[in-house]
Enzyme design. Structure first.
Site, PDB file in Angstrom:
ATOM      1  N   GLU A  41      71.410  77.696  85.071  1.00 53.21           N
ATOM      2  CA  GLU A  41      70.488  76.580  84.855  1.00 53.21           C
ATOM      3  C   GLU A  41      71.225  75.445  84.175  1.00 53.21           C
ATOM      4  O   GLU A  41      72.194  75.665  83.455  1.00 53.21           O
ATOM      5  CB  GLU A  41      69.322  77.016  83.972  1.00 53.21           C
ATOM      6  CG  GLU A  41      68.420  78.038  84.613  1.00 53.21           C
ATOM      7  CD  GLU A  41      67.204  78.353  83.760  1.00 53.21           C
ATOM      8  OE1 GLU A  41      66.525  77.409  83.331  1.00 53.21           O
ATOM      9  OE2 GLU A  41      66.960  79.544  83.537  1.00 53.21           O
ATOM     10  N   GLY A  42      70.754  74.247  84.430  1.00 54.01           N
ATOM     11  CA  GLY A  42      71.331  73.072  83.784  1.00 54.01           C
ATOM     12  C   GLY A  42      70.309  71.963  83.742  1.00 54.01           C
ATOM     13  O   GLY A  42      69.153  72.151  84.134  1.00 54.01           O
ATOM     14  N   VAL A  47      70.621  77.076  89.720  1.00 52.03           N
ATOM     15  CA  VAL A  47      71.484  77.624  90.761  1.00 52.03           C
ATOM     16  C   VAL A  47      70.979  79.032  91.059  1.00 52.03           C
ATOM     17  O   VAL A  47      70.744  79.817  90.150  1.00 52.03           O
ATOM     18  CB  VAL A  47      72.963  77.688  90.316  1.00 52.03           C
ATOM     19  CG1 VAL A  47      73.825  78.297  91.416  1.00 52.03           C
ATOM     20  CG2 VAL A  47      73.475  76.310  89.933  1.00 52.03           C
ATOM     21  N   ASP A 152      82.333  70.528  82.042  1.00 41.84           N
ATOM     22  CA  ASP A 152      81.532  71.698  81.690  1.00 41.84           C
ATOM     23  C   ASP A 152      82.291  72.991  81.986  1.00 41.84           C
ATOM     24  O   ASP A 152      81.729  73.942  82.515  1.00 41.84           O
ATOM     25  CB  ASP A 152      80.205  71.649  82.460  1.00 41.84           C
ATOM     26  CG  ASP A 152      79.145  72.546  81.849  1.00 41.84           C
ATOM     27  OD1 ASP A 152      79.254  72.888  80.654  1.00 41.84           O
ATOM     28  OD2 ASP A 152      78.206  72.925  82.579  1.00 41.84           O
TER      29      ASP A 152
END
Length: 161
Positions: A41-42, A47, A152
């Site tokens: 998650e972001g 995803v 990231d």
């Protein structure tokens, strides 16, 4: 090298798919891909694991929520990059699906995250550690040669096989 807009094939696909209803496009997507559990998650969305049905190839499906507004810049940037990046240690984007307000990017996914592997099995033996560090270093060096900085990079974002 400037990465300013997504590649021509992306816009062609968007135009072609936008001529059809979201239901039709969604049905076509689900006829080609099986969508599984959330694996990441972001701020962009999630995803999910998945499977390309024509050859049972494992895939990762990145879903940008509301990509027409807040996610648009990030999605455009990512598409621009994946159009030019070619390296054996960088996952490959091979499909794009605009579905209404969301955008799905389909990536190759044949490994497990370094984070999960370390949690399962603890520290790697020295030889495996060397191989892993060389592969990550090679990918980072390539990105830097293309004037790209991965903002990231962390164990959860490194896939190993």
């Amino acid at each position: 090298m400037a990465f300013t807009s997504p590649p021509y094939w992306f816009w062609l696909r968007v135009l072609l798919l936008r001529q059809r209803s979201s239901t039709e496009v969604g049905n076509e997507f689900t006829s080609q891909y099986s969508v599984g559990d959330v694996i990441g998650e972001g701020s962009f969305g999630v995803v999910r694991s998945g499977l390309r049905l024509c050859d049972n190839r494992p895939v990762a499906i990145k879903e940008y929520d509301d990509w027409g507004n807040s996610g648009r810049g990030s999605a455009h940037w990512e598409l621009s990059l994946y159009d030019v990046l070619r390296h054996s240690n960088i996952i490959r984007l091979f499909d794009v699906w605009p579905l209404g307000a969301s955008l799905r990017l389909v990536f190759d996914h044949g490994g497990v995250s370094l984070l999960i592997e370390l949690r399962r099995n603890g520290a790697f033996p020295m030889e495996k550690s060397k191989v892993c560090v060389r592969a990550i270093g090679s990918a980072i060096a390539y990105l830097h040669s293309m004037y790209v900085i991965h903002n990231d990079l962390k164990t959860a974002n490194v896939l190993i096989d």
